[in-house]
Design a protein around this motif. Structure first.
Motif, PDB file in Angstrom:
ATOM      1  N   ARG A   1     -57.392  89.067 134.208  1.00  0.00           N
ATOM      2  CA  ARG A   1     -58.401  88.602 133.039  1.00  0.00           C
ATOM      3  C   ARG A   1     -58.239  87.003 134.588  1.00  0.00           C
ATOM      4  O   ARG A   1     -58.997  86.603 134.521  1.00  0.00           O
ATOM      5  CB  ARG A   1     -57.271  87.867 132.401  1.00  0.00           C
ATOM      6  CG  ARG A   1     -57.686  86.766 131.580  1.00  0.00           C
ATOM      7  CD  ARG A   1     -56.724  86.654 130.223  1.00  0.00           C
ATOM      8  NE  ARG A   1     -57.362  87.669 129.746  1.00  0.00           N
ATOM      9  CZ  ARG A   1     -57.704  87.859 128.855  1.00  0.00           C
ATOM     10  NH1 ARG A   1     -59.100  87.328 128.391  1.00  0.00           N
ATOM     11  NH2 ARG A   1     -57.945  89.394 128.168  1.00  0.00           N
ATOM     12  N   GLU A   2     -57.584  86.607 135.925  1.00  0.00           N
ATOM     13  CA  GLU A   2     -57.375  86.303 136.938  1.00  0.00           C
ATOM     14  C   GLU A   2     -58.733  86.189 137.678  1.00  0.00           C
ATOM     15  O   GLU A   2     -59.929  85.930 138.081  1.00  0.00           O
ATOM     16  CB  GLU A   2     -56.677  85.928 137.532  1.00  0.00           C
ATOM     17  CG  GLU A   2     -55.692  85.305 136.615  1.00  0.00           C
ATOM     18  CD  GLU A   2     -56.568  83.686 136.966  1.00  0.00           C
ATOM     19  OE1 GLU A   2     -56.160  83.473 137.425  1.00  0.00           O
ATOM     20  OE2 GLU A   2     -55.872  83.894 135.473  1.00  0.00           O
ATOM     21  N   SER A   3     -59.480  87.594 137.936  1.00  0.00           N
ATOM     22  CA  SER A   3     -60.766  88.278 138.102  1.00  0.00           C
ATOM     23  C   SER A   3     -62.285  87.956 137.284  1.00  0.00           C
ATOM     24  O   SER A   3     -62.544  87.534 138.063  1.00  0.00           O
ATOM     25  CB  SER A   3     -60.572  89.921 138.530  1.00  0.00           C
ATOM     26  OG  SER A   3     -59.523  90.051 139.138  1.00  0.00           O
ATOM     27  N   GLU A   4     -61.903  87.739 136.381  1.00  0.00           N
ATOM     28  CA  GLU A   4     -63.362  87.274 135.124  1.00  0.00           C
ATOM     29  C   GLU A   4     -63.052  86.719 134.903  1.00  0.00           C
ATOM     30  O   GLU A   4     -64.562  86.060 135.580  1.00  0.00           O
ATOM     31  CB  GLU A   4     -62.694  88.137 133.666  1.00  0.00           C
ATOM     32  CG  GLU A   4     -63.450  88.078 132.701  1.00  0.00           C
ATOM     33  CD  GLU A   4     -62.832  86.357 131.427  1.00  0.00           C
ATOM     34  OE1 GLU A   4     -64.571  86.069 131.631  1.00  0.00           O
ATOM     35  OE2 GLU A   4     -62.256  86.046 131.844  1.00  0.00           O
ATOM     36  N   ARG A   5     -62.376  84.922 135.664  1.00  0.00           N
ATOM     37  CA  ARG A   5     -62.411  83.475 136.067  1.00  0.00           C
ATOM     38  C   ARG A   5     -63.391  83.622 137.168  1.00  0.00           C
ATOM     39  O   ARG A   5     -62.323  83.505 138.164  1.00  0.00           O
ATOM     40  CB  ARG A   5     -61.390  83.304 135.719  1.00  0.00           C
ATOM     41  CG  ARG A   5     -60.472  83.194 134.278  1.00  0.00           C
ATOM     42  CD  ARG A   5     -59.074  82.375 133.738  1.00  0.00           C
ATOM     43  NE  ARG A   5     -58.920  82.424 132.583  1.00  0.00           N
ATOM     44  CZ  ARG A   5     -57.682  82.430 132.250  1.00  0.00           C
ATOM     45  NH1 ARG A   5     -57.163  82.948 133.516  1.00  0.00           N
ATOM     46  NH2 ARG A   5     -56.971  83.168 131.622  1.00  0.00           N
TER      47      ARG A   5
ATOM     48  N   ALA B   1     -62.203  97.733 125.925  1.00  0.00           N
ATOM     49  CA  ALA B   1     -61.530  98.170 126.914  1.00  0.00           C
ATOM     50  C   ALA B   1     -61.074  96.708 127.594  1.00  0.00           C
ATOM     51  O   ALA B   1     -60.531  96.868 129.012  1.00  0.00           O
ATOM     52  CB  ALA B   1     -62.413  98.459 127.908  1.00  0.00           C
ATOM     53  N   PHE B   2     -62.114  95.979 127.952  1.00  0.00           N
ATOM     54  CA  PHE B   2     -61.057  95.140 129.161  1.00  0.00           C
ATOM     55  C   PHE B   2     -59.898  94.421 128.073  1.00  0.00           C
ATOM     56  O   PHE B   2     -59.101  93.766 129.451  1.00  0.00           O
ATOM     57  CB  PHE B   2     -62.543  93.713 128.925  1.00  0.00           C
ATOM     58  CG  PHE B   2     -62.088  92.729 130.001  1.00  0.00           C
ATOM     59  CD1 PHE B   2     -61.585  92.787 131.185  1.00  0.00           C
ATOM     60  CD2 PHE B   2     -61.444  91.390 129.733  1.00  0.00           C
ATOM     61  CE1 PHE B   2     -61.279  91.855 132.423  1.00  0.00           C
ATOM     62  CE2 PHE B   2     -61.830  90.270 130.329  1.00  0.00           C
ATOM     63  CZ  PHE B   2     -61.247  90.889 131.702  1.00  0.00           C
ATOM     64  N   SER B   3     -59.853  93.757 127.300  1.00  0.00           N
ATOM     65  CA  SER B   3     -58.433  93.864 126.144  1.00  0.00           C
ATOM     66  C   SER B   3     -57.373  94.209 126.801  1.00  0.00           C
ATOM     67  O   SER B   3     -56.477  94.166 127.471  1.00  0.00           O
ATOM     68  CB  SER B   3     -58.627  93.598 124.990  1.00  0.00           C
ATOM     69  OG  SER B   3     -59.712  92.530 124.676  1.00  0.00           O
ATOM     70  N   LEU B   4     -57.911  95.985 126.604  1.00  0.00           N
ATOM     71  CA  LEU B   4     -56.355  96.485 126.702  1.00  0.00           C
ATOM     72  C   LEU B   4     -56.316  96.382 128.491  1.00  0.00           C
ATOM     73  O   LEU B   4     -54.804  96.647 128.732  1.00  0.00           O
ATOM     74  CB  LEU B   4     -57.359  98.116 126.639  1.00  0.00           C
ATOM     75  CG  LEU B   4     -55.546  99.378 126.784  1.00  0.00           C
ATOM     76  CD1 LEU B   4     -54.869  98.844 126.072  1.00  0.00           C
ATOM     77  CD2 LEU B   4     -56.514 101.084 126.246  1.00  0.00           C
ATOM     78  N   LEU B   5     -57.650  96.697 129.477  1.00  0.00           N
ATOM     79  CA  LEU B   5     -56.926  96.431 130.870  1.00  0.00           C
ATOM     80  C   LEU B   5     -56.369  95.593 131.139  1.00  0.00           C
ATOM     81  O   LEU B   5     -55.368  94.906 132.447  1.00  0.00           O
ATOM     82  CB  LEU B   5     -58.375  97.066 131.886  1.00  0.00           C
ATOM     83  CG  LEU B   5     -58.486  97.186 131.984  1.00  0.00           C
ATOM     84  CD1 LEU B   5     -60.002  98.350 132.059  1.00  0.00           C
ATOM     85  CD2 LEU B   5     -57.961  99.286 133.093  1.00  0.00           C
ATOM     86  N   SER B   6     -56.430  94.540 130.402  1.00  0.00           N
ATOM     87  CA  SER B   6     -56.115  93.525 130.916  1.00  0.00           C
ATOM     88  C   SER B   6     -54.702  93.468 130.555  1.00  0.00           C
ATOM     89  O   SER B   6     -53.596  92.126 130.878  1.00  0.00           O
ATOM     90  CB  SER B   6     -56.323  91.791 130.092  1.00  0.00           C
ATOM     91  OG  SER B   6     -57.691  91.522 130.312  1.00  0.00           O
ATOM     92  N   LEU B   7     -54.015  93.651 129.982  1.00  0.00           N
ATOM     93  CA  LEU B   7     -52.879  93.525 129.265  1.00  0.00           C
ATOM     94  C   LEU B   7     -52.342  94.798 129.926  1.00  0.00           C
ATOM     95  O   LEU B   7     -50.434  94.271 130.358  1.00  0.00           O
ATOM     96  CB  LEU B   7     -52.258  94.271 127.624  1.00  0.00           C
ATOM     97  CG  LEU B   7     -52.977  93.548 126.295  1.00  0.00           C
ATOM     98  CD1 LEU B   7     -53.511  94.536 125.174  1.00  0.00           C
ATOM     99  CD2 LEU B   7     -52.344  92.224 126.509  1.00  0.00           C
TER     100      LEU B   7
ATOM    101  N   LEU C   1     -68.134  80.332 126.958  1.00  0.00           N
ATOM    102  CA  LEU C   1     -66.842  81.142 125.675  1.00  0.00           C
ATOM    103  C   LEU C   1     -65.803  81.929 126.892  1.00  0.00           C
ATOM    104  O   LEU C   1     -64.816  81.532 125.750  1.00  0.00           O
ATOM    105  CB  LEU C   1     -68.434  82.205 125.263  1.00  0.00           C
ATOM    106  CG  LEU C   1     -69.074  81.514 124.336  1.00  0.00           C
ATOM    107  CD1 LEU C   1     -69.619  81.956 123.601  1.00  0.00           C
ATOM    108  CD2 LEU C   1     -68.667  80.031 123.392  1.00  0.00           C
ATOM    109  N   GLY C   2     -66.041  82.222 128.025  1.00  0.00           N
ATOM    110  CA  GLY C   2     -64.386  82.744 128.196  1.00  0.00           C
ATOM    111  C   GLY C   2     -64.283  83.525 127.299  1.00  0.00           C
ATOM    112  O   GLY C   2     -65.195  84.832 126.438  1.00  0.00           O
ATOM    113  N   ALA C   3     -63.632  84.925 128.269  1.00  0.00           N
ATOM    114  CA  ALA C   3     -62.766  86.081 127.929  1.00  0.00           C
ATOM    115  C   ALA C   3     -61.315  85.987 126.865  1.00  0.00           C
ATOM    116  O   ALA C   3     -60.593  85.731 126.872  1.00  0.00           O
ATOM    117  CB  ALA C   3     -62.373  87.002 128.401  1.00  0.00           C
ATOM    118  N   SER C   4     -61.547  85.045 125.691  1.00  0.00           N
ATOM    119  CA  SER C   4     -60.860  84.367 124.404  1.00  0.00           C
ATOM    120  C   SER C   4     -61.020  84.820 122.854  1.00  0.00           C
ATOM    121  O   SER C   4     -62.184  85.768 122.896  1.00  0.00           O
ATOM    122  CB  SER C   4     -60.548  82.816 124.102  1.00  0.00           C
ATOM    123  OG  SER C   4     -61.688  82.524 123.335  1.00  0.00           O
ATOM    124  N   LEU C   5     -59.690  85.202 122.525  1.00  0.00           N
ATOM    125  CA  LEU C   5     -59.755  85.764 120.994  1.00  0.00           C
ATOM    126  C   LEU C   5     -61.257  85.227 120.048  1.00  0.00           C
ATOM    127  O   LEU C   5     -61.876  85.074 119.115  1.00  0.00           O
ATOM    128  CB  LEU C   5     -58.876  86.584 119.951  1.00  0.00           C
ATOM    129  CG  LEU C   5     -59.019  87.149 118.530  1.00  0.00           C
ATOM    130  CD1 LEU C   5     -59.918  88.490 118.947  1.00  0.00           C
ATOM    131  CD2 LEU C   5     -57.226  87.281 118.163  1.00  0.00           C
TER     132      LEU C   5
END
Length: 190
Positions: A185-189, A173-179, A104-108
């Motif tokens: 976001r690249e680290s998570e992939r 928290a991850f979304s805020l840190l990604s902004l 699924l990944g980290a997408s809305l």
């Protein structure tokens, strides 16, 4: 696959800290925070794929339980031979997190499907942990399915809400840190 060890260590450290605070009930005199264990294993699976991290977080939970029971006088009622059913119960959450990250990944757009996955994983985990305690823990004279089902009705809803709440907080928290730091976001992939 490139792994960002620093990112993974940071995630593990934060999850360990949050688990330490909520599982030990160290703030019980001030405020009761729901246990983060199930959410922590889901989030760990999403961000840290290493099986050693799963083992380390499980051992931390075990150590916390031993300390609060042995040194701080918490009840040992739930500490039975069935305690080891927490391994598959937490394993379900960790594997669900891994599946969510991989598929699924980290997408809305993935949030509704991920929420369903998280609900199903939490239910399976509850069946393993509560079912293990009820049927294998030796605390109930004649455990039956009819005796177990009301326990699911009693314990699953608060467990689900805590897991959804803590997982949602981690996602926010991850979304805020990604902004703030798009390289995360690249680290998570992987």
């Amino acid at each position: 696959m490139v792994r960002n060890t620093r990112f993974e260590l940071s995630v593990f450290g934060l999850l360990a800290l949050v688990m330490l605070v909520t599982r030990s009930h160290s703030l019980s005199q001030v405020i009761h925070l729901p246990d983060t264990s199930l959410a922590s294993f889901f989030v760990l699976g999403f961000f840290v794929r290493r099986a050693a991290a799963f083992g380390a977080l499980f051992l931390l939970g075990y150590a916390i339980d031993v300390v609060v029971i042995g040194w701080f006088g918490q009840s040992s009622f739930c500490f039975t031979p069935a305690y080891w059913m927490l391994v598959p119960a937490y394993g379900v959450m960790w594997l669900a997190g891994r599946y969510a990250q991989t598929r699924l990944g980290a997408s809305l757009a993935a949030l509704p499907i991920m929420a369903v996955l998280l609900i199903c994983a939490t239910f399976a985990s509850e069946l393993l942990s509560s079912g293990g305690f009820y049927f294998l823990g030796g605390r109930f004279a004649d455990p039956t399915l009819a005796g177990f089902l009301p326990r699911i009705g009693r314990y699953f809803p608060p467990t689900l809400w805590a897991t959804l709440g803590w997982s949602g907080l981690a996602a926010a928290a991850f979304s805020l840190l990604s902004l703030i730091r798009p390289e995360l976001r690249e680290s998570e992939r992987r």
